[in-house]
Design an enzyme around this catalytic site. Structure first.
Site, PDB file in Angstrom:
ATOM      1  N   TYR A 159       5.397 -19.985  43.789  1.00 45.58           N
ATOM      2  CA  TYR A 159       4.567 -20.718  42.824  1.00 45.58           C
ATOM      3  C   TYR A 159       3.081 -20.383  43.016  1.00 45.58           C
ATOM      4  CZ  TYR A 159       8.563 -24.072  42.501  1.00 45.58           C
ATOM      5  OH  TYR A 159       9.770 -24.684  42.348  1.00 45.58           O
ATOM      6  N   SER A 160       2.506 -20.838  44.173  1.00 45.46           N
ATOM      7  CA  SER A 160       1.048 -20.795  44.372  1.00 45.46           C
ATOM      8  C   SER A 160       0.506 -19.373  44.390  1.00 45.46           C
ATOM      9  CB  SER A 160       0.667 -21.442  45.692  1.00 45.46           C
ATOM     10  OG  SER A 160       1.257 -22.697  45.823  1.00 45.46           O
TER      11      SER A 160
ATOM     12  N   SER B  59       6.495 -20.178  51.835  1.00 47.18           N
ATOM     13  CA  SER B  59       7.285 -20.460  53.036  1.00 47.18           C
ATOM     14  C   SER B  59       8.566 -19.632  53.008  1.00 47.18           C
ATOM     15  CB  SER B  59       7.657 -21.944  53.101  1.00 47.18           C
ATOM     16  OG  SER B  59       6.511 -22.747  52.958  1.00 47.18           O
TER      17      SER B  59
ATOM     18  N   GLU C 164      11.723 -31.444  45.070  1.00 48.99           N
ATOM     19  CA  GLU C 164      10.938 -31.127  46.268  1.00 48.99           C
ATOM     20  C   GLU C 164      10.197 -32.368  46.756  1.00 48.99           C
ATOM     21  OE1 GLU C 164       8.277 -27.856  45.690  1.00 48.99           O
ATOM     22  OE2 GLU C 164       7.505 -27.958  47.740  1.00 48.99           O
TER      23      GLU C 164
HETATM   24  C1  LIG Z   1       2.989 -26.125  54.739  1.00 45.35           C
HETATM   25  C2  LIG Z   1       2.827 -25.621  53.340  1.00 45.35           C
HETATM   26  C3  LIG Z   1       3.861 -24.925  52.755  1.00 45.35           C
HETATM   27  C4  LIG Z   1       3.694 -24.421  51.463  1.00 45.35           C
HETATM   28  N1  LIG Z   1       4.740 -23.719  50.923  1.00 45.35           N
HETATM   29  C5  LIG Z   1       4.589 -23.191  49.699  1.00 45.35           C
HETATM   30  C6  LIG Z   1       5.648 -22.418  49.130  1.00 45.35           C
HETATM   31  O1  LIG Z   1       6.704 -22.222  49.746  1.00 45.35           O
HETATM   32  N2  LIG Z   1       5.473 -21.868  47.912  1.00 45.35           N
HETATM   33  C7  LIG Z   1       4.316 -22.060  47.208  1.00 45.35           C
HETATM   34  O2  LIG Z   1       4.233 -21.559  46.088  1.00 45.35           O
HETATM   35  N3  LIG Z   1       3.283 -22.783  47.710  1.00 45.35           N
HETATM   36  C8  LIG Z   1       3.407 -23.342  48.956  1.00 45.35           C
HETATM   37  N4  LIG Z   1       2.362 -24.066  49.487  1.00 45.35           N
HETATM   38  C9  LIG Z   1       1.093 -24.144  48.742  1.00 45.35           C
HETATM   39  C10 LIG Z   1       0.780 -25.502  48.195  1.00 45.35           C
HETATM   40  O3  LIG Z   1       1.623 -25.853  47.150  1.00 45.35           O
HETATM   41  C11 LIG Z   1      -0.698 -25.461  47.759  1.00 45.35           C
HETATM   42  O4  LIG Z   1      -1.464 -25.245  48.930  1.00 45.35           O
HETATM   43  C12 LIG Z   1      -1.127 -26.746  47.100  1.00 45.35           C
HETATM   44  O5  LIG Z   1      -0.510 -26.900  45.853  1.00 45.35           O
HETATM   45  C13 LIG Z   1      -2.660 -26.814  46.932  1.00 45.35           C
HETATM   46  O6  LIG Z   1      -3.139 -25.683  46.307  1.00 45.35           O
HETATM   47  P1  LIG Z   1      -4.362 -24.854  46.935  1.00 45.35           P
HETATM   48  O7  LIG Z   1      -4.057 -24.580  48.374  1.00 45.35           O
HETATM   49  O8  LIG Z   1      -4.631 -23.690  46.047  1.00 45.35           O
HETATM   50  O9  LIG Z   1      -5.584 -25.852  46.919  1.00 45.35           O
HETATM   51  P2  LIG Z   1      -6.576 -26.134  45.695  1.00 45.35           P
HETATM   52  O10 LIG Z   1      -5.798 -26.362  44.458  1.00 45.35           O
HETATM   53  O11 LIG Z   1      -7.610 -25.049  45.671  1.00 45.35           O
HETATM   54  O12 LIG Z   1      -7.213 -27.507  46.136  1.00 45.35           O
HETATM   55  C14 LIG Z   1      -8.311 -27.592  47.050  1.00 45.35           C
HETATM   56  C15 LIG Z   1      -8.691 -29.049  47.192  1.00 45.35           C
HETATM   57  O13 LIG Z   1      -9.154 -29.560  45.921  1.00 45.35           O
HETATM   58  C16 LIG Z   1      -8.410 -30.706  45.541  1.00 45.35           C
HETATM   59  N5  LIG Z   1      -8.182 -30.700  44.096  1.00 45.35           N
HETATM   60  C17 LIG Z   1      -7.803 -29.643  43.334  1.00 45.35           C
HETATM   61  N6  LIG Z   1      -7.665 -30.015  42.045  1.00 45.35           N
HETATM   62  C18 LIG Z   1      -7.938 -31.330  41.985  1.00 45.35           C
HETATM   63  C19 LIG Z   1      -7.954 -32.287  40.930  1.00 45.35           C
HETATM   64  N7  LIG Z   1      -7.659 -31.945  39.666  1.00 45.35           N
HETATM   65  N8  LIG Z   1      -8.295 -33.572  41.234  1.00 45.35           N
HETATM   66  C20 LIG Z   1      -8.605 -33.927  42.518  1.00 45.35           C
HETATM   67  N9  LIG Z   1      -8.608 -33.064  43.562  1.00 45.35           N
HETATM   68  C21 LIG Z   1      -8.276 -31.784  43.304  1.00 45.35           C
HETATM   69  C22 LIG Z   1      -7.090 -30.580  46.281  1.00 45.35           C
HETATM   70  O14 LIG Z   1      -6.465 -31.835  46.463  1.00 45.35           O
HETATM   71  C23 LIG Z   1      -7.537 -29.951  47.601  1.00 45.35           C
HETATM   72  O15 LIG Z   1      -7.993 -30.948  48.477  1.00 45.35           O
HETATM   73  C24 LIG Z   1       2.487 -24.596  50.760  1.00 45.35           C
HETATM   74  C25 LIG Z   1       1.450 -25.304  51.370  1.00 45.35           C
HETATM   75  C26 LIG Z   1       1.607 -25.816  52.640  1.00 45.35           C
HETATM   76  C27 LIG Z   1       0.476 -26.553  53.258  1.00 45.35           C
END
Ligand SMILES: Cc1cc2nc3c(=O)[nH]c(=O)nc-3n(C[C@H](O)[C@H](O)[C@H](O)COP(=O)(O)OP(=O)(O)OC[C@H]3O[C@@H](n4cnc5c(N)ncnc54)[C@H](O)[C@@H]3O)c2cc1C
Length: 406
Positions: free
Chosen positions: A129-130, A162, A245
């Site tokens: 996804y991400s 992951s 999930e």
């Molecule tokens: C242990 C772990 C396993 C993971 N496994 C997977 C996986 O298997 N597959 C996969 O695809 N992804 C995976 N992820 C990724 C995860 O889904 C993303 O990290 C998460 O969705 C946040 O996206 P980002 O890291 O791009 O942060 P960003 O979206 O850049 O966010 C940064 C900060 O801004 C805040 N923020 C962003 N938008 C808003 C809003 N509209 N309102 C308020 N606050 C906001 C967020 O809360 C965060 O604090 C995993 C993450 C972790 C930690």
């Protein structure tokens, strides 16, 4: 599975007797562990395969697809009988994210090929996804999939994936139409991971583990029959997958890593405070009581949400589970650290309690970021449960081609 026999309706007592008799004939208690718990994986898989073939793995599912068409209540009877003897493998119709998504939205050809092996643990999966520019704003994915004859060609990059290094397939969110607004041009695929066009690079995590990865696609191939839903309906397929999930993440998380057994059956925080000689500290006692109360409350709320869902009504409480668990895990780790005091600064195998406290402190971010951050969960609760006005989204109705990249 189309020639599957019909299964006659049973009373609860008959069903209970049938499961118990099957377990008595087949379960000898020797299989330990499982995907998370170590143990002999071959023996574990052989057992789960037996459970799948006997139709106990997903008893709520239709008979045509490995199930028995049982009600939620009757499926609980099956789960309780398995739990009584400590046998794993059932309840996958509640917890198996990939198989449930495939069952709900996959083509029959793909279901026939993959559902059995997924339930049996013979193939493993990951979530593609991400992306570097699309995490919370997942509808902004820029990985592209282009239809060429009977297959799609995929180019782009994912991150934080992951288990990508070992996965056989990934649930992929990719853009197939750039001329419509962002939510409408996404499609959802089961992408084969073991191919030349897929490169997986491990990332090192804050816990010093390496469970997640970057994934690069260069002309990777995905057969058209591996599309879930129609082209452009990927966002709605994703909602099905995310609901599974988040409900699983709301129920639990990894425990301490040290493997050092707790000395008693007491609540772990109470046992830790006793061991550290801090059980009479009034402030710590309040902290411990609060965490235990949160945990119990969350378990009751989750049970309430499930009861609502079983009756066919959606439950606002369900949206709270993952956020609540995230706050509980952070708070529990903080209290562990407070109990240990300066001792929590130690590390290494000779200081297992400090290792556990530090691991749990860092690992709490798994639940507060993965699967949607706490802030995003709060947005969802605000908008869908409390009915607050929606966040402004300037690019919601603009063709994605015209949306500026971050
Ligand atoms: C242990 C772990 C396993 C993971 N496994 C997977 C996986 O298997 N597959 C996969 O695809 N992804 C995976 N992820 C990724 C995860 O889904 C993303 O990290 C998460 O969705 C946040 O996206 P980002 O890291 O791009 O942060 P960003 O979206 O850049 O966010 C940064 C900060 O801004 C805040 N923020 C962003 N938008 C808003 C809003 N509209 N309102 C308020 N606050 C906001 C967020 O809360 C965060 O604090 C995993 C993450 C972790 C930690």
């Amino acid at each position: 599975m189309d020639d599957a026999p019909a299964i006659a309706a049973q009373t609860d007592d008959d069903l209970r007797a049938e499961v118990a008799a099957w377990l008595k004939a087949n379960w000898d208690g020797s299989v330990r562990g499982g995907p998370q718990g170590g143990g002999d994986m071959r023996a574990y898989r052989a057992w789960v395969a037996k459970v799948v073939d006997a139709r106990w793995a997903a008893p709520r599912w239709p008979v045509a697809w490995y199930g028995r068409g049982l009600s939620n209540e009757q499926a609980r009877i099956v789960e309780r009988e398995f739990a009584k003897v400590g046998a794993p493998g059932t309840g996958q119709d509640r917890t198996q994210l990939y198989a449930n998504t495939l069952l709900a939205r996959g083509t029959d050809a793909l279901k026939a090929k993959l559902i059995g092996p997924i339930l049996k643990g013979e193939i493993t999966m990951c979530l593609l996804y991400s992306e570097p520019g699309a995490g919370s704003d997942l509808a902004g994915v820029r990985t592209r999939a282009e239809l060429k004859g009977d297959h799609y060609v995929v180019n782009g990059q994912k991150v934080w994936t992951s288990t990508a290094a070992t996965a056989d397939y990934g649930m992929l969110l990719a853009r197939t139409n750039w001329d419509v607004p962002k939510h409408q041009g996404i499609s959802f695929f089961f992408l084969p991971m073991k191919q030349k066009g897929v490169e997986v690079r491990p990332l090192r995590q804050i816990t010093n583990e390496s469970h997640f990865n970057e994934v690069f696609f260069t002309d990777a191939i995905v057969p058209a029959e591996n599309l879930l839903g129609e082209p452009g309906q990927g966002w709605s397929v994703l909602q099905t997958a995310l609901a599974y999930e988040r409900s699983v993440m709301g129920e639990g998380a990894r425990g301490p890593r040290s493997g050092v057994a707790e000395a008693t059956n007491e609540e772990p925080l109470i046992a830790l405070a006793r061991e550290a000689g801090r059980l009479s500290d009034p402030l710590l006692r309040q902290d411990i009581a609060r965490v235990i109360a949160y945990r119990r409350l969350n378990a009751l709320n989750t049970a309430r949400a499930k009861a609502d869902l079983a009756q066919g009504t959606s439950s606002p409480v369900m949206s709270l589970g993952k956020l609540a668990m995230s706050r509980i895990l952070h708070e529990e780790a903080r209290v562990r650290t407070a109990i240990l005091g300066a001792g929590s600064l130690l590390e290494g195998p000779e200081h297992p309690r400090a290792e556990d406290a530090n691991f749990l402190t860092l690992n709490a971010y798994f639940t507060s970021i993965g699967g949607g951050t706490d802030q995003i969960q709060r947005n969802i609760i605000g908008e869908r449960v409390l009915g607050l006005p929606k966040e402004p989204e300037v690019d919601r109705d603009v063709p994605f081609r015209e949306v500026r990249g971050g």
